[in-house]
Design an enzyme around this catalytic site. Structure first.
Site, PDB file in Angstrom:
ATOM      1  N   GLN A 132       3.293   2.815   7.804  1.00 55.58           N
ATOM      2  CA  GLN A 132       2.355   1.982   7.050  1.00 55.58           C
ATOM      3  C   GLN A 132       2.581   0.529   7.442  1.00 55.58           C
ATOM      4  OE1 GLN A 132       0.119   1.448   4.500  1.00 55.58           O
ATOM      5  NE2 GLN A 132       0.705  -0.696   4.305  1.00 55.58           N
ATOM      6  N   THR A 133       1.515  -0.201   7.669  1.00 58.38           N
ATOM      7  CA  THR A 133       1.684  -1.642   7.887  1.00 58.38           C
ATOM      8  C   THR A 133       0.451  -2.399   7.439  1.00 58.38           C
ATOM      9  OG1 THR A 133       2.107  -3.377   9.524  1.00 58.38           O
ATOM     10  CG2 THR A 133       0.906  -1.452  10.297  1.00 58.38           C
ATOM     11  N   ARG A 134       0.661  -3.632   6.978  1.00 58.37           N
ATOM     12  CA  ARG A 134      -0.462  -4.509   6.698  1.00 58.37           C
ATOM     13  C   ARG A 134      -0.316  -5.803   7.494  1.00 58.37           C
ATOM     14  NH1 ARG A 134       2.762  -6.001   1.827  1.00 58.37           N
ATOM     15  NH2 ARG A 134       2.772  -8.268   1.783  1.00 58.37           N
ATOM     16  N   HIS A 153       5.429  -6.731  15.251  1.00 56.66           N
ATOM     17  CA  HIS A 153       6.292  -7.474  16.159  1.00 56.66           C
ATOM     18  C   HIS A 153       7.413  -6.551  16.632  1.00 56.66           C
ATOM     19  CE1 HIS A 153       3.969 -10.967  15.219  1.00 56.66           C
ATOM     20  NE2 HIS A 153       4.245 -10.876  13.930  1.00 56.66           N
ATOM     21  N   HIS A 197       9.352  -4.260  14.005  1.00 56.10           N
ATOM     22  CA  HIS A 197       8.702  -3.046  13.504  1.00 56.10           C
ATOM     23  C   HIS A 197       8.425  -2.044  14.622  1.00 56.10           C
ATOM     24  CE1 HIS A 197       7.942  -5.539   9.872  1.00 56.10           C
ATOM     25  NE2 HIS A 197       8.354  -4.416   9.338  1.00 56.10           N
ATOM     26  N   GLY A 255      10.485   0.499   5.221  1.00 54.43           N
ATOM     27  CA  GLY A 255      11.250  -0.646   5.727  1.00 54.43           C
ATOM     28  C   GLY A 255      11.748  -1.522   4.591  1.00 54.43           C
ATOM     29  N   ARG A 256      12.157  -2.718   4.962  1.00 52.99           N
ATOM     30  CA  ARG A 256      12.641  -3.680   3.980  1.00 52.99           C
ATOM     31  C   ARG A 256      11.468  -4.185   3.151  1.00 52.99           C
ATOM     32  NH1 ARG A 256      12.665  -8.934   3.846  1.00 52.99           N
ATOM     33  NH2 ARG A 256      14.354 -10.061   2.835  1.00 52.99           N
ATOM     34  N   ASP A 257      11.640  -4.252   1.847  1.00 53.67           N
ATOM     35  CA  ASP A 257      10.634  -4.790   0.922  1.00 53.67           C
ATOM     36  C   ASP A 257       9.253  -4.173   1.158  1.00 53.67           C
ATOM     37  OD1 ASP A 257       9.788  -6.317  -1.211  1.00 53.67           O
ATOM     38  OD2 ASP A 257       9.415  -8.116  -0.025  1.00 53.67           O
ATOM     39  N   HIS A 258       9.213  -2.867   1.247  1.00 59.62           N
ATOM     40  CA  HIS A 258       7.960  -2.149   1.498  1.00 59.62           C
ATOM     41  C   HIS A 258       6.931  -2.473   0.415  1.00 59.62           C
ATOM     42  CE1 HIS A 258       5.822   1.428   3.270  1.00 59.62           C
ATOM     43  NE2 HIS A 258       5.144   1.244   2.145  1.00 59.62           N
ATOM     44  N   ALA A 259       5.729  -2.860   0.851  1.00 58.92           N
ATOM     45  CA  ALA A 259       4.609  -3.153  -0.065  1.00 58.92           C
ATOM     46  C   ALA A 259       4.962  -4.232  -1.086  1.00 58.92           C
ATOM     47  CB  ALA A 259       4.121  -1.895  -0.784  1.00 58.92           C
TER      48      ALA A 259
END
Ligand SMILES: [Zn+2]
Length: 383
Positions: free
Chosen positions: A183-185, A189, A192, A277-281
């Site tokens: 998932q990405t918004r 880079h 990720h 990942g770190r601090d997802h959403a």
């Protein structure tokens, strides 16, 4: 029939992929029509496609209460965030039209407490939080019931619009069983990219699944991000190991609970694994960097089937000559190349050099063009 060679993907959440598409009903003209917000439209389309399986419509009060209190539907299945339709008043008939694209068979209309929902779902009642702000602006009642969608939303990126049934078919065609979803918004880079590749080393395939529904206004718009994903995939990923598709959800910025919700949705798309990942959403400093990792531990064993792959912050290390995490690199942080989101925006806006250890030059070029466009819009006099 060669059953032996058939690939077995992970089952959808609740066992069956829901399909809430159907025929345009004859009585449509006579129905009261409700206008949906763009977030509700995203949810409606995901109900239609089965992305929110096992949901067949907007949540009733039993499910809503259970989700807020226990992170489960009333039937016990894990579910982390409300999927609700807010209205001003109860409809007079048992069936309403939604935006000329669906009908909802009314099962229940109920009151809800916005502050309580904010606290339970977002962990805060602060209206500076974008998800909480949106909740506070909602209409005062929830309308529950099964939906039938006869007109699907026009996808923003038609060539990337794959329903859960489509991604599943594609994974099977490729012979994949174990698939990791990402998932990405944001633009991807090196950090990720590394995350996805570490995950891909352990499974058959990777679904890069950028969210293309509503995001905050200072997030890079989906159109620019999609250009970035394309050049990255063209240059740096093996084509036969990766599927790029758009995730039509709106961002809620609910941090840990949204991480679970994202994982459940991706399970419906056929992902046996999901990168957290770190601090997802997350947004601002409402959540601790690893809250989204810890929340998966609150679920009972076997609850989710889709496995969260919890990965630490990744970076390029000049001493290691490669990408690393605190788990793999022994060197002092002064040797690490890391650029915060804010620094990055400033560097891109001012056309400063972004080191290739941080981001691929092809991606940087697209982002610089986007930020240059923003700058010229800001500087041009109002006409
Ligand atoms: Zn190192």
């Amino acid at each position: 029939m060669s059953v032996a060679t058939e690939t077995k993907l992970i089952a959808p959440h609740g066992g069956e992929l829901v399909d809430r598409t159907g025929e345009r009903p004859d009585d449509l003209e006579s129905l009261e029509t409700l206008t949906l917000t763009s977030r509700e439209r995203s949810d409606l389309d995901m109900l239609a496609s089965g992305a929110l399986s096992p949901l067949t419509g907007f949540l009733g009060s039993d499910d809503y209460e259970s989700v807020l209190e226990n992170m489960r539907l009333a039937n016990g299945l894990p579910w982390a965030l409300p999927v609700c339709l807010a209205v001003d008043e109860a409809p007079t008939e048992g069936r309403v039209a939604l935006d000329d694209s669906a009908v909802l068979d009314v099962e229940e209309v109920y009151e809800y407490d916005k502050e309580r929902e904010a606290q339970q779902a977002f962990g805060t009642t602060d209206d500076a939080h974008p998800g909480v702000a949106r909740l506070y602006e909602q209409k005062p009642l929830y309308l529950a019931g099964r939906v039938t969608v006869f007109e699907r939303s026009q996808p923003t990126f038609p060539e990337l619009a794959l329903d859960p049934a489509d991604t599943r078919a594609e994974f099977s065609r490729r012979g994949w069983k174990r698939v990791v979803g990402f998932q990405t918004r944001n633009p991807i880079h090196r950090a990720h990219e590394y995350l996805t590749k570490v995950a891909l080393e352990t499974v058959d395939g990777l679904l890069i699944h950028p969210l293309v529904g509503d995001t905050k206004s200072d997030d890079v718009p989906a159109k620019t991000r999609v250009e970035c994903y394309r050049v990255l995939l063209d240059g740096y990923y093996p084509a036969d190991r990766v599927v790029l598709s758009a995730f039509p959800a709106a961002m809620r910025y609910a941090g840990p609970r949204e991480a679970i919700w994202h994982a459940i949705c991706r399970k419906n798309y056929g992902c046996s694994h999901f990168i957290v990942g770190r601090d997802h959403a997350g947004v601002g400093d409402y959540y601790g960097p690893f809250d989204a990792h810890h929340i998966f531990d609150q679920l009972w064993p076997g609850a989710l089937h889709t496995k969260p792959l919890k990965i630490d912050v990744t970076f390029y290390c000049r001493k290691c000559y490669g990408m690393a995490t605190a788990k793999t690199c022994p060197h002092d942080p002064q040797h690490h190349i890391s650029i915060s989101g804010t620094e990055q925006r400033e560097m891109l806006s001012s056309n400063a050099d972004i080191p290739p250890e941080f981001s691929r030059p092809e991606v940087v070029a697209i982002l610089k063009e986007y930020y240059a466009g923003l700058r010229s819009t800001r500087q041009s006099p109002a006409s």
